[in-house]
Scaffold this motif. Structure first.
Motif, PDB file in Angstrom:
ATOM      1  N   SER A 148      12.532 -27.168   9.390  1.00  0.00           N
ATOM      2  CA  SER A 148      11.696 -27.827   8.391  1.00  0.00           C
ATOM      3  C   SER A 148      10.293 -27.217   8.405  1.00  0.00           C
ATOM      4  N   LEU A 149       9.256 -28.016   8.551  1.00  0.00           N
ATOM      5  CA  LEU A 149       7.906 -27.480   8.707  1.00  0.00           C
ATOM      6  C   LEU A 149       7.868 -26.431   9.812  1.00  0.00           C
ATOM      7  N   GLY A 150       8.629 -26.663  10.881  1.00  0.00           N
ATOM      8  CA  GLY A 150       8.698 -25.687  11.969  1.00  0.00           C
ATOM      9  C   GLY A 150       9.252 -24.355  11.522  1.00  0.00           C
ATOM     10  N   GLY A 151      10.152 -24.363  10.530  1.00  0.00           N
ATOM     11  CA  GLY A 151      10.659 -23.110   9.984  1.00  0.00           C
ATOM     12  C   GLY A 151       9.573 -22.327   9.270  1.00  0.00           C
ATOM     13  N   ALA A 152       8.704 -23.053   8.551  1.00  0.00           N
ATOM     14  CA  ALA A 152       7.579 -22.394   7.884  1.00  0.00           C
ATOM     15  C   ALA A 152       6.621 -21.792   8.916  1.00  0.00           C
ATOM     16  N   LEU A 153       6.313 -22.550   9.975  1.00  0.00           N
ATOM     17  CA  LEU A 153       5.426 -22.038  11.019  1.00  0.00           C
ATOM     18  C   LEU A 153       6.056 -20.839  11.717  1.00  0.00           C
ATOM     19  N   THR A 178      15.442 -19.639  11.009  1.00  0.00           N
ATOM     20  CA  THR A 178      14.864 -20.902  10.561  1.00  0.00           C
ATOM     21  C   THR A 178      15.948 -21.805   9.984  1.00  0.00           C
ATOM     22  N   PHE A 179      15.687 -23.107  10.083  1.00  0.00           N
ATOM     23  CA  PHE A 179      16.621 -24.127   9.604  1.00  0.00           C
ATOM     24  C   PHE A 179      15.873 -25.054   8.648  1.00  0.00           C
ATOM     25  N   ALA A 180      16.394 -25.179   7.424  1.00  0.00           N
ATOM     26  CA  ALA A 180      15.823 -26.105   6.437  1.00  0.00           C
ATOM     27  C   ALA A 180      14.360 -25.800   6.128  1.00  0.00           C
ATOM     28  N   SER A 181      14.011 -24.544   6.094  1.00  0.00           N
ATOM     29  CA  SER A 181      12.611 -24.187   5.848  1.00  0.00           C
ATOM     30  C   SER A 181      12.249 -24.321   4.374  1.00  0.00           C
ATOM     31  N   THR A 189      15.015  -8.604  11.245  1.00  0.00           N
ATOM     32  CA  THR A 189      16.122  -9.539  11.464  1.00  0.00           C
ATOM     33  C   THR A 189      15.633 -10.945  11.151  1.00  0.00           C
ATOM     34  N   SER A 190      16.080 -11.476  10.017  1.00  0.00           N
ATOM     35  CA  SER A 190      15.593 -12.773   9.549  1.00  0.00           C
ATOM     36  C   SER A 190      16.747 -13.547   8.940  1.00  0.00           C
ATOM     37  N   HIS A 191      16.975 -14.744   9.442  1.00  0.00           N
ATOM     38  CA  HIS A 191      18.046 -15.607   8.939  1.00  0.00           C
ATOM     39  C   HIS A 191      17.439 -16.942   8.518  1.00  0.00           C
ATOM     40  N   ARG A 192      17.465 -17.214   7.225  1.00  0.00           N
ATOM     41  CA  ARG A 192      16.974 -18.487   6.689  1.00  0.00           C
ATOM     42  C   ARG A 192      18.193 -19.360   6.422  1.00  0.00           C
ATOM     43  N   SER A 218       7.942 -17.814  -3.234  1.00  0.00           N
ATOM     44  CA  SER A 218       9.264 -17.192  -3.096  1.00  0.00           C
ATOM     45  C   SER A 218       9.779 -17.418  -1.685  1.00  0.00           C
ATOM     46  N   HIS A 219      11.081 -17.585  -1.563  1.00  0.00           N
ATOM     47  CA  HIS A 219      11.687 -17.682  -0.244  1.00  0.00           C
ATOM     48  C   HIS A 219      11.733 -16.296   0.405  1.00  0.00           C
ATOM     49  N   VAL A 220      11.658 -16.282   1.727  1.00  0.00           N
ATOM     50  CA  VAL A 220      11.864 -15.037   2.461  1.00  0.00           C
ATOM     51  C   VAL A 220      13.364 -14.811   2.621  1.00  0.00           C
ATOM     52  N   GLN A 221      13.722 -13.565   2.865  1.00  0.00           N
ATOM     53  CA  GLN A 221      15.131 -13.262   3.111  1.00  0.00           C
ATOM     54  C   GLN A 221      15.425 -13.405   4.607  1.00  0.00           C
ATOM     55  N   SER A 222      16.673 -13.410   5.024  1.00  0.00           N
ATOM     56  CA  SER A 222      17.884 -13.411   4.221  1.00  0.00           C
ATOM     57  C   SER A 222      18.517 -14.796   4.318  1.00  0.00           C
ATOM     58  N   LEU A 223      19.053 -15.264   3.205  1.00  0.00           N
ATOM     59  CA  LEU A 223      19.616 -16.601   3.142  1.00  0.00           C
ATOM     60  C   LEU A 223      20.992 -16.648   3.794  1.00  0.00           C
ATOM     61  N   SER A 224      21.183 -17.634   4.657  1.00  0.00           N
ATOM     62  CA  SER A 224      22.508 -18.012   5.143  1.00  0.00           C
ATOM     63  C   SER A 224      22.768 -19.423   4.635  1.00  0.00           C
TER      64      SER A 224
END
Length: 274
Positions: free
Chosen positions: A133-138, A159-162, A180-183, A211-217
């Motif tokens: 959540s907010l932690g994903g943004a941070l 990140t989870f639920a960012s 390496t980024s997993h949203r 805009s969302h950052v990549q990459s979406l899971s």
């Protein structure tokens, strides 16, 4: 282990780590369950929108890796900060980009402590940065900053639920710095759609673009209520379904570490840690 299994198992493990950031915040002494093989290196302190210092996560160290974990919104001041969706310059990289004012303010208050703590650790270790959540943004802000301004040039972001974090230029910069980024996001979770891609303050003409950052899971699930589509335990349950043996082994070997999972269809509760 193939790449799919590696991602799934790391996501399950890091979701459980994120769950402990909430325990750290709610327990008056800051106590939380540390998984076997890890030790606490640093407690992240940051200022909420009211300028009150709060525990916002921690840094764990193991022989081969380091984890920086941020918690989500556990108090009203943090939700107020989430709503402060105007933007400001993200001044820690050379690229000209804008990020959410509320998220950036919280991260900025914690930044020097985080970088100093990482500076005392070996950059030969793999660095994971995570949050819910907010932690994903941070975590997203931190990953870009760390990649650009520390010896940890290749952090791995989960990140989870960012929510969205910044403008299209920031999303592009994130892709450049964080390879390496997993949203991990549930499309039925309203937090993952905030702020809107075009945000306008009430009674003002100025528009802000997100805009969302990549990459979406994408991890779709519907649990019958807005909060149940967002809470960390629901994400943990969804991620765990394809890997029941790994999840059971993780939770039974680390009592108290895994989130409590509510099984909505049977109105029962299962605690893997027991």
């Amino acid at each position: 282990m193939n790449s799919t299994n590696y991602f799934q198992e790391r996501a399950i493990f890091l979701a459980a780590v994120c769950g402990q950031t909430y325990d750290q915040f709610t327990n008056t002494d800051g106590a939380f369950t540390v998984p076997a093989g890890y030790s606490v290196h640093y407690t992240i302190q940051a200022k909420s929108i009211t300028q009150a210092w709060e525990r916002f996560g921690f840094i764990l160290e193991a022989p081969q890796e380091i984890i920086v974990a941020f918690r989500g919104s556990s108090s009203m001041p943090n939700w107020i900060s989430n709503a402060n969706a105007s933007q400001k310059q993200f001044k820690y990289i050379k690229e000209d980009c804008l990020t959410h004012r509320g998220f950036t303010g919280i991260y900025a208050s914690a930044r020097s402590g985080i970088l100093s703590a990482l500076d005392s650790l070996s950059s030969d270790k793999t660095l994971y940065i995570t949050g819910h959540s907010l932690g994903g943004a941070l975590a997203t802000l931190c990953a870009v900053d760390v990649a650009a301004n520390s010896s940890f040039t290749a952090p791995r972001l989960y990140t989870f639920a960012s929510p969205r974090v910044g403008d299209p230029a920031f999303a592009k910069a994130c892709a450049k710095y964080v390879q390496t980024s997993h949203r991990i996001a549930n499309p039925f979770d309203i937090v993952t759609h905030a702020p809107p891609s075009i945000y306008k303050l009430p009674r003002r003409e100025k528009r802000y673009y997100y805009s969302h950052v990549q990459s979406l899971s994408s991890q779709p699930f519907q649990n019958g209520a807005i909060n149940l589509n967002h809470i960390l335990s629901s994400y943990f349950a969804k991620l765990s379904k394809p890997e029941p043996e790994f999840t059971e082994a993780l939770c039974t070997s680390n009592p108290g570490f895994c989130p409590i999972v509510a099984e909505q269809t049977h109105n029962s509760r299962e605690l893997y840690a027991e």
